[in-house]
Design a protein around this motif. Structure first.
Motif, PDB file in Angstrom:
ATOM      1  N   UNK A  50     -61.166   1.701 -23.781  1.00 37.68           N
ATOM      2  CA  UNK A  50     -61.397   1.395 -22.451  1.00 37.68           C
ATOM      3  C   UNK A  50     -62.772   1.007 -22.179  1.00 37.68           C
ATOM      4  N   UNK A  51     -63.878   1.856 -22.780  1.00 34.55           N
ATOM      5  CA  UNK A  51     -65.177   1.698 -22.307  1.00 34.55           C
ATOM      6  C   UNK A  51     -65.391   0.374 -22.702  1.00 34.55           C
ATOM      7  N   UNK A  52     -65.152   0.035 -23.630  1.00 34.89           N
ATOM      8  CA  UNK A  52     -65.445  -1.438 -24.394  1.00 34.89           C
ATOM      9  C   UNK A  52     -64.906  -2.505 -23.282  1.00 34.89           C
ATOM     10  N   UNK A  53     -63.685  -2.511 -22.856  1.00 37.99           N
ATOM     11  CA  UNK A  53     -62.662  -3.301 -21.880  1.00 37.99           C
ATOM     12  C   UNK A  53     -63.785  -3.414 -20.627  1.00 37.99           C
ATOM     13  N   UNK A  54     -64.240  -2.101 -20.098  1.00 42.36           N
ATOM     14  CA  UNK A  54     -65.110  -2.003 -18.875  1.00 42.36           C
ATOM     15  C   UNK A  54     -66.278  -2.752 -19.108  1.00 42.36           C
ATOM     16  N   UNK A  55     -66.973  -2.403 -20.538  1.00 44.17           N
ATOM     17  CA  UNK A  55     -68.281  -3.155 -20.531  1.00 44.17           C
ATOM     18  C   UNK A  55     -68.155  -4.532 -20.552  1.00 44.17           C
ATOM     19  N   UNK A  56     -67.142  -5.226 -21.209  1.00 45.92           N
ATOM     20  CA  UNK A  56     -66.975  -6.609 -21.260  1.00 45.92           C
ATOM     21  C   UNK A  56     -66.829  -7.003 -19.658  1.00 45.92           C
ATOM     22  N   UNK A  57     -66.130  -6.431 -18.846  1.00 42.59           N
ATOM     23  CA  UNK A  57     -65.992  -6.488 -17.479  1.00 42.59           C
ATOM     24  C   UNK A  57     -67.177  -6.435 -16.634  1.00 42.59           C
ATOM     25  N   UNK A  58     -67.939  -5.556 -17.098  1.00 44.92           N
ATOM     26  CA  UNK A  58     -69.345  -5.495 -16.158  1.00 44.92           C
ATOM     27  C   UNK A  58     -70.355  -6.316 -16.912  1.00 44.92           C
ATOM     28  N   UNK A  59     -70.102  -6.915 -18.359  1.00 40.44           N
ATOM     29  CA  UNK A  59     -71.300  -7.894 -18.749  1.00 40.44           C
ATOM     30  C   UNK A  59     -72.232  -6.940 -19.542  1.00 40.44           C
ATOM     31  N   UNK A  60     -72.043  -5.840 -20.078  1.00 41.77           N
ATOM     32  CA  UNK A  60     -72.997  -5.001 -20.979  1.00 41.77           C
ATOM     33  C   UNK A  60     -73.444  -6.025 -22.097  1.00 41.77           C
ATOM     34  N   UNK A  61     -74.677  -5.418 -22.585  1.00 36.21           N
ATOM     35  CA  UNK A  61     -75.184  -6.295 -23.657  1.00 36.21           C
ATOM     36  C   UNK A  61     -74.273  -6.087 -24.980  1.00 36.21           C
ATOM     37  N   UNK A  62     -74.365  -7.174 -25.575  1.00 33.12           N
ATOM     38  CA  UNK A  62     -73.705  -7.243 -26.972  1.00 33.12           C
ATOM     39  C   UNK A  62     -73.752  -6.114 -27.989  1.00 33.12           C
ATOM     40  N   UNK A  63     -74.928  -5.542 -28.194  1.00 32.94           N
ATOM     41  CA  UNK A  63     -75.371  -4.488 -29.190  1.00 32.94           C
ATOM     42  C   UNK A  63     -74.558  -3.517 -28.599  1.00 32.94           C
ATOM     43  N   UNK A 284     -60.599   2.750 -17.423  1.00 40.37           N
ATOM     44  CA  UNK A 284     -59.645   3.981 -17.154  1.00 40.37           C
ATOM     45  C   UNK A 284     -58.057   3.531 -17.487  1.00 40.37           C
ATOM     46  N   UNK A 285     -57.674   2.640 -16.752  1.00 40.25           N
ATOM     47  CA  UNK A 285     -56.453   1.881 -16.968  1.00 40.25           C
ATOM     48  C   UNK A 285     -56.097   1.579 -18.247  1.00 40.25           C
ATOM     49  N   UNK A 286     -56.999   0.948 -19.082  1.00 40.66           N
ATOM     50  CA  UNK A 286     -56.792   0.580 -20.435  1.00 40.66           C
ATOM     51  C   UNK A 286     -56.517   1.698 -21.330  1.00 40.66           C
ATOM     52  N   UNK A 287     -57.505   2.778 -20.834  1.00 38.97           N
ATOM     53  CA  UNK A 287     -57.299   3.990 -21.710  1.00 38.97           C
ATOM     54  C   UNK A 287     -56.014   4.867 -21.628  1.00 38.97           C
ATOM     55  N   UNK A 288     -55.451   4.852 -20.177  1.00 37.23           N
ATOM     56  CA  UNK A 288     -54.286   5.313 -19.919  1.00 37.23           C
ATOM     57  C   UNK A 288     -53.111   4.907 -20.359  1.00 37.23           C
ATOM     58  N   UNK A 289     -53.003   3.581 -20.398  1.00 41.14           N
ATOM     59  CA  UNK A 289     -52.067   2.742 -21.010  1.00 41.14           C
ATOM     60  C   UNK A 289     -52.152   3.083 -22.591  1.00 41.14           C
ATOM     61  N   UNK A 290     -52.957   2.847 -23.156  1.00 39.63           N
ATOM     62  CA  UNK A 290     -52.872   3.118 -24.832  1.00 39.63           C
ATOM     63  C   UNK A 290     -52.588   4.669 -25.048  1.00 39.63           C
TER      64      UNK A 290
END
Length: 589
Positions: A50-63, A284-290
């Protein structure tokens, strides 16, 4: 008429299972801890995803995304290692528990009174020692640990879901009532259904065993169609019992499927709406669904193995029920004073209200040879089994040396009185072990002396490995006469002072019977002998003859006196001497 052995109650079975687990507290705690650790490791993945999906959505660095991916991989690897050791711990605990249970069951079976075994028949006991033990083995090895894993995983996943957002637990409340109602319905009907199914299978086994063991009689009496009809009826009852439990499963399983598929659908719909209204984040939605998806596997596992738990519970209740019958009075610690056997007012019936013996009084003096005669069904063999302690009198007493026969422990009883019948058994093992089984560890010289006494040493030494030859099922075959000589050699080792002979040679061919009579003569020498005489030739040389009619001893005395008295015995003797032995004087009483 056979009577199935009792079945323990559900409360007794659960208490026994708990006590069995408590005998290994350290192993149980370690198993639970490993499974809990494995489940916890598995919970990190959805939250990190879920954090990874949210990070991609927010445009966090690749590292940072790379670190999240590595962390997910690390937790997956840790979970795999923990699962491996958790399953090993479960297997060790299951095998330890199963071994203890099997040992205790064997002890229970071997401790059953012979009368209980004969009344129940071989089919029910055979089913319990094979089918029920196998069912319980599968339950202990797989169903119990898998159910434990499922419960731990369920609790932890729900806790993780609540940590993401309590609102995601609301859809679960829709499925819980459906699951609860369906499971309670199933558990209310399943135990009785599986007990009936196992009992029906026992009837099938009993009927087939009787048919196979009595195949010659069935063929001689032309009762093939009757036995086939009995088997068909047993199979129909078994089919109806299994159809009932199958119907329970076909109702319960779809209900369970709905109870956990519905919350997953509702989570997606409600979560999507909450995300659109900015109430929850995409992560949060991604984590909850999983997490909700992760509930499917433990629920599937729980549903699949709960059925096996019910089967195992029914099997355990049947195994524990082996000793549910009332047991004989406690064994005495004092030894009998002498070898005098006395029956006083003995009554006995196989079924309540239907007596076979009525008030029998009899005294056997040490070294006496008594012949018991009478028409078929008079109660001769029943009297012999009472004397040997196979049955216990309904009322009255049977004593040896002043001590009640029923109060003697089995190993002591066989040292006092032994029953010799046409039936004999050769156990899988060496010939030496077969002879010495009544006194394990006996010196080889005594084994050889016992075989010599029954005139069996010559053929025993001629076996491929002598006394070390493996006999019994799959081993070196022994003829019926040789098998009976082995049984007689056991008696020499046991050294009882009183023998009850129930036509031990009647089923052998005349030549083998003559040879075995000489072996038997060596065994009975110097002992008190009660010979159940289905043929009168053995009564002539007895010290006394007891005539049994309708469950009572109507005549008692030496052969010559009874013949001179002109009573029932004299009539039987004249008929036998004249070659017109009454039809009632069959080989089996």
């Amino acid at each position: 008429m056979t009577r199935l052995l009792p079945v323990a109650s559900a409360v007794q079975a659960r208490r026994y299972a708990r006590d069995l687990i408590r005998r290994y507290p350290a192993m149980f705690r370690a198993t639970v801890a490993l499974h809990a650790a494995a489940a916890l490791a598995g919970l990190a993945g959805p939250r990190l995803l879920g954090d990874m999906v949210q990070g991609i959505h927010d445009g966090v660095p690749l590292d940072r995304l790379d670190r999240l991916a590595l962390m997910i991989g690390g937790f997956v690897l840790a979970q795999s290692v923990l699962i491996r050791f958790a399953h090993l711990a479960s297997a060790r605990l299951g095998e330890r528990v199963l071994a203890r249970l099997r040992e205790e069951f064997v002890t229970r079976v071997l401790g059953l009174p012979l009368s209980t075994v004969e009344a129940a028949g071989s089919g029910d006991l055979l089913t319990r020692t094979t089918r029920d033990v196998d069912a319980l083995s599968k339950c202990v090895r797989f169903a119990v640990p898998e159910t434990l894993i499922a419960l731990i995983t369920l609790l932890l996943v729900v806790a993780a879901l609540l940590l993401v957002s309590p609102v995601f637990a609301v859809p679960l409340l829709i499925g819980v009532p459906i699951m609860t109602v369906g499971t309670r319905w199933y558990l209310r009907h399943a135990p009785r259904g599986y007990l009936r199914q196992n009992a029906a299978y026992s009837d099938v086994t009993e009927g087939l065993t009787e048919t196979v063991e009595g195949a010659r009689t069935v063929e001689a009496m032309r009762r093939q169609l009757q036995r086939a009809g009995r088997t068909d009826a047993d199979l129909r009852r078994s089919w109806r019992a299994e159809r009932y439990t199958l119907r329970l499963r076909t109702v319960w399983w779809p209900v369970i499927e709905i109870s956990y598929v519905l919350p997953m659908v509702l989570t997606l719909l409600a979560g999507g709406l909450l995300y659109l209204h900015d109430t929850v984040t995409l992560g949060e939605l991604t984590a909850a669904v999983v997490y909700v998806q992760q509930l499917v596997d433990p629920l599937d596992r729980l549903v699949g193995w709960l059925d096996e738990l019910e089967v195992g519970g029914a099997a355990l209740a049947r195994l524990l029920g082996v000793t549910a019958d009332p047991q004989p009075q406690p064994a005495v610690t004092t030894a009998p004073d002498g070898t005098r056997v006395e029956l006083c007012g003995v009554r006995f019936g196989y079924e309540p209200g239907r007596e076979v013996l009525h008030g029998v009084d009899l005294v056997l003096e040490p070294g006496e040879r008594l012949a018991v005669v009478g028409v078929s069904g008079a109660g001769k063999s029943t009297l012999g089994r009472l004397l040997a302690g196979v049955y216990q009198p309904t009322s009255g007493t049977i004593t040896v040396g002043g001590t009640p026969l029923a109060a003697l422990p089995p190993e002591r009883l066989r040292a006092e009185v032994a029953l010799v019948t046409q039936e004999h058994h050769v156990f899988v093992g060496t010939l030496r072990d077969n002879v010495a089984m009544v006194r394990p560890g006996v010196h080889e010289g005594e084994v050889r002396a016992a075989l010599t006494a029954v005139q069996a040493l010559h053929w025993a030494d001629a076996l491929p490995d002598g006394l070390d030859t493996v006999v019994g099922a799959g081993g070196h075959p022994l003829s019926p006469a040789q098998a009976q000589q082995v049984a007689l050699a056991r008696l020499v080792i046991a050294d009882p002072h009183t023998l009850v002979l129930d036509e031990a040679t009647a089923m052998l061919d005349p030549r083998a019977a003559r040879d075995l009579e000489r072996s038997l003569a060596a065994v009975v020498s110097g002992r008190t002998v009660v010979a159940i005489a289905h043929r009168l030739f053995s009564a002539h040389d007895a010290d006394r003859v007891a005539v049994v009619e309708d469950g009572r001893i109507t005549e008692l005395g030496p052969h010559d006196e009874l013949v001179a008295a002109g009573g029932a015995y004299a009539a039987l003797w004249r008929s036998w001497q004249g070659g017109t032995e009454p039809a009632e004087m069959s080989e089996h009483a």
